[in-house]
Design a protein around this motif. Sequence first.
Motif, PDB file in Angstrom:
ATOM      1  N   TRP A 163      21.423  -5.766  87.828  1.00  0.00           N
ATOM      2  CA  TRP A 163      22.296  -6.496  86.771  1.00  0.00           C
ATOM      3  C   TRP A 163      23.327  -5.723  86.580  1.00  0.00           C
ATOM      4  O   TRP A 163      23.927  -4.362  87.140  1.00  0.00           O
ATOM      5  CB  TRP A 163      21.020  -5.446  85.788  1.00  0.00           C
ATOM      6  CG  TRP A 163      19.710  -6.225  85.685  1.00  0.00           C
ATOM      7  CD1 TRP A 163      19.101  -7.179  85.812  1.00  0.00           C
ATOM      8  CD2 TRP A 163      19.116  -5.701  83.838  1.00  0.00           C
ATOM      9  NE1 TRP A 163      17.952  -7.460  85.493  1.00  0.00           N
ATOM     10  CE2 TRP A 163      17.811  -6.945  84.611  1.00  0.00           C
ATOM     11  CE3 TRP A 163      18.927  -4.671  82.778  1.00  0.00           C
ATOM     12  CZ2 TRP A 163      16.346  -6.546  82.747  1.00  0.00           C
ATOM     13  CZ3 TRP A 163      17.975  -4.994  81.914  1.00  0.00           C
ATOM     14  CH2 TRP A 163      16.928  -5.882  82.569  1.00  0.00           C
ATOM     15  N   GLU A 167      23.249  -9.815  82.547  1.00  0.00           N
ATOM     16  CA  GLU A 167      22.061  -8.885  82.736  1.00  0.00           C
ATOM     17  C   GLU A 167      20.905  -8.489  81.413  1.00  0.00           C
ATOM     18  O   GLU A 167      20.081  -8.902  80.973  1.00  0.00           O
ATOM     19  CB  GLU A 167      21.255  -9.528  84.053  1.00  0.00           C
ATOM     20  CG  GLU A 167      21.427 -10.454  84.859  1.00  0.00           C
ATOM     21  CD  GLU A 167      22.849 -10.443  85.092  1.00  0.00           C
ATOM     22  OE1 GLU A 167      23.292 -11.455  85.618  1.00  0.00           O
ATOM     23  OE2 GLU A 167      23.750  -9.417  84.940  1.00  0.00           O
ATOM     24  N   ALA A 171      18.331 -10.010  78.871  1.00  0.00           N
ATOM     25  CA  ALA A 171      17.435  -9.987  78.846  1.00  0.00           C
ATOM     26  C   ALA A 171      15.874 -10.091  78.620  1.00  0.00           C
ATOM     27  O   ALA A 171      16.199 -10.256  77.890  1.00  0.00           O
ATOM     28  CB  ALA A 171      16.385  -8.667  79.461  1.00  0.00           C
TER      29      ALA A 171
END
Length: 481
Positions: A163, A167, A171
């Motif tokens: 990540w 991200e 998420a």
Amino acid sequence: MSETTFDVIVIGAGPVGENVADRIVQGGLTAAIVERELVGGECSYWACMPTKALLRDAAALRAARALPGAREAVTGDLDVAAVLRRRDRFASDWNDAGQVDWLNGAGVALFRGQGRIGGERAVEVVDTDDTVTTLQARHAVVVATGSRARIPAVPGLADTKPWTGREAASAASVPGRLAIIGGGVVGTEMATAYSALGAQVTLVSLDGVLPTVEPFAAEHVTASLKESGVDLHPRSGLAEVRRDETGTVHLTLVDGTTIVSDELLVATGRTPNTSHLGLEHLGLPPGEWLHVDESLRVLDAAGSPVGDGWLYAAGDVNRRAMLTHQGKYQARAVGDLIVARAHGKDVDLSPWGRHAATADERAVTQVIFSDPEVAAVGLTQRAATEAGLDVRAVEYDLGAVAGATLHADGYRGRAGMVVDQSRNVIVGFTAVGPDVAELVQAAAIAIAGEVPLDRLWHAVPAYPTVSEIWLRLLETYGREG
């Protein structure tokens, strides 16, 4: 190949580019903006807005639990799904239709695709089907392409598909275990958010937690992270990483420690979005930060403006102050400057002139939405000393201020100011504690306005508010002086 001419072309439709283009149009010129991703940029979809939405629910819950009457009304834990839904709403579900409507309403032409410099005042827009549209600027081109996460060259790291901040901000679910590499703002804020959302968080940082803020602020945040269950490795680096066939991530630190996690977030700095801008056509190295002068004109290797000064850079890409609000401040300054030059008007580049972007030299404001929050303006004591200033710093227990004791039972915090003794003005201010973000603007005004301490005594804070910290700091400085 088609060609369209505008007064100003902006590459990058994040908040910086949007503000430049809007300022241009308000000044009576035409503007086009080029964007390869979502209009609204990093802040709208992967940084400021969604990350603060992730953090806010937990902060509100902590605030309620710090008051005995409100604490009794709290009967459950965070609804993680509701937190993520609210985050999605603040990221507009990663749909930029609203931002596009705003551009249309502002009279700014939008071209989607990769923008690259094709020559003097020329920008080529490469669409997804490789169609090229050439735009020509009458007056200026402004680069506002921002930055992206930097992934260090650690064995196995790239293969794990870690990540980045993007991200982490977007998420769809919370991992059971999250390892974070980097103890700066992104790493600290995401450690705060994900631990509150139920993840078992491990934070690894070679330089400790928040190494660029005043030590007393970093100490408060470090203690809070430990109390919330974050496993800290504050003086360790990453030696190797791999993801096994089950998707589990295995990290080996330089000291031999091994860590197992479900996801890995890398938050170790930023790199400029300049690799595909065609800078080589101007004799500038692609992939590097753009250097600018006081008017934000891009400089060549010799320190001279590119061409006749038609190329500008604002926001992260010039690396002066990599914060959204500072980039927007630069955007306003450069937009007004280009308009003034286009109309043949005088340009004010004095230190605090309308067309000069100088706040990053003296009065950068920043809030870190960790638990507790950190609010800072200007220089730390260390930075001021390294800059050659004759400074004296004082601190005060924020939890001893009447407004703070009312704000929350057991309020813990601290504030400090750095004073340039030769001019008797504040050059730095830092506060750490619950909800200290709202203290930042008063400090910014004192520092940007170079208000003498003798005059600050007459800015009487209301009682009982947390702002009374100003009186306590002045008293402490006077007693110690």
